[in-house]
Design a protein around this motif. Structure first.
Motif, mmCIF file in Angstrom:
data_model
loop_
_atom_site.group_PDB
_atom_site.id
_atom_site.type_symbol
_atom_site.label_atom_id
_atom_site.label_comp_id
_atom_site.label_asym_id
_atom_site.label_seq_id
_atom_site.Cartn_x
_atom_site.Cartn_y
_atom_site.Cartn_z
ATOM 1 N N THR A 13 -88.734 -82.878 8.533
ATOM 2 C CA THR A 13 -89.525 -83.868 8.546
ATOM 3 C C THR A 13 -88.557 -85.203 8.189
ATOM 4 O O THR A 13 -88.754 -86.091 8.940
ATOM 5 C CB THR A 13 -90.716 -84.043 7.567
ATOM 6 O OG1 THR A 13 -91.550 -82.988 8.142
ATOM 7 C CG2 THR A 13 -91.515 -85.215 7.510
ATOM 8 N N SER A 17 -87.717 -87.918 11.104
ATOM 9 C CA SER A 17 -88.032 -89.155 10.799
ATOM 10 C C SER A 17 -86.999 -90.294 10.547
ATOM 11 O O SER A 17 -87.175 -91.448 11.371
ATOM 12 C CB SER A 17 -88.896 -89.311 9.472
ATOM 13 O OG SER A 17 -90.032 -88.427 9.376
ATOM 14 N N PHE A 96 -90.705 -82.812 16.406
ATOM 15 C CA PHE A 96 -90.780 -82.014 15.442
ATOM 16 C C PHE A 96 -91.174 -80.332 15.618
ATOM 17 O O PHE A 96 -90.588 -79.253 14.993
ATOM 18 C CB PHE A 96 -91.971 -82.420 14.470
ATOM 19 C CG PHE A 96 -92.091 -81.692 13.093
ATOM 20 C CD1 PHE A 96 -91.409 -81.762 11.904
ATOM 21 C CD2 PHE A 96 -93.203 -80.669 13.047
ATOM 22 C CE1 PHE A 96 -91.680 -80.971 11.013
ATOM 23 C CE2 PHE A 96 -93.592 -79.917 12.162
ATOM 24 C CZ PHE A 96 -92.957 -80.145 10.925
#
Length: 216
Positions: A13, A17, A96
């Motif tokens: 993550t 990101s 993701f």
């Protein structure tokens, strides 16, 4: 073992990101196939209904896209039906899912051939492969043809379910008292075949080009 999985999810993550941080700025992304409307309702009209007025094609060819889009569409309604949120969240989820599905596939393969004991070193190796699968130059370039990434992002899970259903080594680890030479279908086989069919249906969001070719 699960603490390593939690660690892997956090790393995936954070890294994704960070790489995608430029798209989270205010504004609308308009490029190639990513011609999403300013409202999420406007875009949903192109994949749900009978006829796509903009492309003069049946929207039935795009129904598989709902599997990816609809949960994000519901989230966009919280923000007033924001079109930019729908598109940006779609890109993030695709990237993701690509990393997560490759992580799950490679972890499954390692558990079958090298045992279920995982160390931090093994997890870091799996994360490296997962991130490369999700963020390699081909993927970044293909974001412009965003629906091609639907199939790409879930393809490792298709392989994993296929191996779970048909490969004796994978089945032996999943099914107690598994006997490969008996003509029997185990409950676990049926579950994996169902998952294979479900995931492949989500992947079908990427094959509308095939149907266009058949029609025209």
């Amino acid at each position: 073992m699960y603490r390593y999985d939690a660690f892997a999810l956090v790393i995936l993550t954070l890294v994704i990101s960070m790489i995608l941080s430029p798209i989270f700025r205010s504004g609308q992304i308009v490029f190639s196939d990513m011609a999403f409307g300013f409202t999420s309702d406007r875009y949903l009209e192109e994949i749900f209904g009978i006829w796509n007025e903009r492309w003069s094609t049946s929207t039935l060819l795009n129904v598989a896209r709902l599997g990816y889009i609809f949960p994000l569409y519901l989230l966009s309604l919280i923000l007033g039906g924001s079109g930019p949120f729908l598109l940006k969240s779609f890109i993030f989820v695709l990237i993701f899912n690509s990393a997560l599905s490759m992580y799950l596939l490679t972890k499954r393969i390692i558990s079958v051939y090298d045992g279920r004991h995982f160390t931090l070193f093994k997890i870091m190796a799996l994360l490296t492969g997962a991130l490369f699968y999700a963020l390699n130059p081909w993927v970044i370039f293909r974001i412009q043809h965003i629906y091609l990434l639907c199939g790409y992002s879930l393809f490792p899970l298709v392989l994993m379910c296929f191996f779970n259903a048909f490969d004796p080594k994978f089945q032996k680890q999943l099914i107690p008292y598994y006997q490969p030479f008996r003509a029997i279908i185990y409950r676990q086989n049926l579950m994996n075949l169902f998952l294979l069919a479900f995931i492949f249906t989500l992947c079908a969001a990427a094959i509308h080009y095939f149907f266009y070719g058949v029609l025209f």
